[in-house]
Structures are given as structure tokens and as C-alpha cells.
Design a protein around this motif. Structure first.
Motif, PDB file in Angstrom:
ATOM      1  N   THR A   1      57.791  45.144   8.983  1.00  0.00           N
ATOM      2  CA  THR A   1      59.333  45.174   8.572  1.00  0.00           C
ATOM      3  C   THR A   1      59.841  44.605  10.268  1.00  0.00           C
ATOM      4  N   GLY A   2      60.521  43.942   9.553  1.00  0.00           N
ATOM      5  CA  GLY A   2      61.234  43.197  10.881  1.00  0.00           C
ATOM      6  C   GLY A   2      60.604  42.122  11.972  1.00  0.00           C
ATOM      7  N   GLY A   3      60.517  40.722  12.035  1.00  0.00           N
ATOM      8  CA  GLY A   3      60.202  39.824  12.203  1.00  0.00           C
ATOM      9  C   GLY A   3      59.337  39.011  11.106  1.00  0.00           C
ATOM     10  N   ILE A   4      59.009  39.716  10.089  1.00  0.00           N
ATOM     11  CA  ILE A   4      58.607  38.786   8.870  1.00  0.00           C
ATOM     12  C   ILE A   4      58.598  37.844   8.625  1.00  0.00           C
ATOM     13  N   ASN A   5      58.365  36.727   8.352  1.00  0.00           N
ATOM     14  CA  ASN A   5      58.625  35.557   7.467  1.00  0.00           C
ATOM     15  C   ASN A   5      57.595  34.787   6.805  1.00  0.00           C
ATOM     16  N   LEU A   6      58.220  33.456   6.298  1.00  0.00           N
ATOM     17  CA  LEU A   6      56.953  32.934   5.808  1.00  0.00           C
ATOM     18  C   LEU A   6      55.986  32.262   6.001  1.00  0.00           C
ATOM     19  N   ASP A   7      56.389  31.950   7.557  1.00  0.00           N
ATOM     20  CA  ASP A   7      54.865  31.317   8.530  1.00  0.00           C
ATOM     21  C   ASP A   7      53.875  32.717   8.548  1.00  0.00           C
ATOM     22  N   ASN A   8      54.771  33.951   8.243  1.00  0.00           N
ATOM     23  CA  ASN A   8      53.129  35.271   8.270  1.00  0.00           C
ATOM     24  C   ASN A   8      53.276  36.132   7.907  1.00  0.00           C
TER      25      ASN A   8
END
Length: 206
Positions: A156-163
């Protein structure tokens, strides 16, 4: 729903929406939009004003509701009474672990080091929140599971569609998302959150 059924549901849905509203009503709208977009695990943070009202408003949805930003056992107890099926904090808190164990509620504390993870596992935590995950690469999960093979990791924290897909393929049991949803709500409102949530669920299923 017992503790292990909750954990299984989180692992099945793979995406947990971390809802941090500026107001209670904003949190309700964010949550409902995420649910409409297919996300079935909602973490309502205790930094949100009137959080008890938010829980009450969402009780009749078909999503699994949890509590986030829980900093002490009193707050954990309040959350469980409000309807939280899981409890999350930014770091490991022994008194919260004890209370959640007492009531059979999963506690997912934030951890960054092997020592913190080992302490949390010894205290009965079944899922560990790797936080903030943007300090790590997904390969860290394999490294952790060497000495701690039974550690279930939720970045959690820094999770986005790219990763998000990379994290899940690396062994994450689920991923917590939050900032993206808030940004979508601020820029495009309710429908933007619905669409983004659909994209996350599609990525997690690939």
C-alpha cells in the motif's frame, strides 16, 4: 463472517480501496463509486471526519468494510462496533493486535522491515501491509518470503495502474490503492472513480 473468511475475501478481490475523505460525505461517495466500479474491499480511514456515519451509510452495500489509520485499541474497538470486518494501521501496534485477536477480526499492520513483520506474525497478524510500498520493488516479496514463508503481503502506498499487476504477480495477496481514487474524484467526480476502479479490477484479473 469469521476471520479467515474475511482474509479469503480480501485475497479474492485483490484490490482494497483506501478511502480518505475530506468530509464524511466525500468518503461515502468515493466508497460507493469504488464499489460500483467492482472493488469489494473498502478501507475507511479514521482520519476522515464523522467516520461512524460513513460506516452506517455503507452498511447495506455488498462490500467488505474495514477500518484504516487505526492508532490505538480504543479506535479499533470503535471500528469493530461500527461494523469493520478488518483493521489496518500504518505500523504495528501490539494492543490493537491483542484486541483484534480477542474479537476474531483480522489486523493488518504496516511493516517495513523483517523485524517488524516477524513481530506482527508472532502477534497473530495474518496479512501484513507493506507500507509505504513505493520504497520497494515488487521483488521484495520473494525476499521476505525466504525467511518468512508464511508472510502474506499487501503493498500500500505508491500502487497505481502501471504497477499493481506487477505487485500481484510478484506474490502480493492484495494491493491497497488510495491516492489515485482521490485524484480521480477531485478531477472528474464520481464517474471518474467508477471508471478507474473498473480499470484496477481489470488489471488485477489479468
Amino acid at each position: 463472517m469469521d476471520k479467515y473468511a474475511v482474509i479469503q475475501q480480501i485475497m479474492k478481490t485483490k484490490v482494497v480501496a483506501v478511502i480518505r475523505g475530506q468530509t464524511g460525505e466525500e468518503a461515502v461517495q468515493l466508497s460507493k463509486a469504488a464499489i460500483e466500479g467492482g472493488i469489494r474491499a473498502i478501507e475507511l480511514t479514521y482520519t476522515t471526519p464523522a467516520i461512524a456515519d460513513v460506516f452506517r451509510e455503507l452498511q447495506h452495500t455488498d462490500a467488505l468494510l474495514g477500518a484504516g489509520s487505526v492508532m490505538d485499541s480504543e479506535t479499533a474497538r470503535h471500528a469493530i462496533l461500527a461494523g469493520a470486518k478488518f483493521v489496518v494501521s500504518s505500523h504495528f501496534i501490539e494492543s490493537v493486535a491483542e484486541l483484534c485477536n480477542r474479537y476474531g477480526v483480522p489486523y493488518m499492520p504496516g511493516c517495513m522491515t523483517i523485524r517488524e513483520m516477524a513481530l506482527a506474525l508472532e502477534a497473530g497478524c495474518d496479512v501484513l501491509k507493506l507500507f509505504p510500498a513505493n520504497h520497494f520493488a515488487p521483488s521484495v516479496i520473494k525476499s521476505v518470503n525466504g525467511p518468512l514463508p508464511n508472510a502474506r503481503i499487501m503493498p500500500t502506498g505508491g500502487i497505481n495502474l502501471d504497477n499493481v499487476q506487477e505487485w500481484l504477480k510478484a506474490g502480493a495477496v492484495a494491493a491497497g490503492i488510495g491516492n489515485d481514487l482521490n485524484k480521480a474524484f477531485q478531477s472528474g467526480g464520481y464517474e471518474a472513480v467508477v471508471e478507474l476502479s473498473k480499470q484496477y479490477m481489470q488489471k488485477s484479473a489479468e
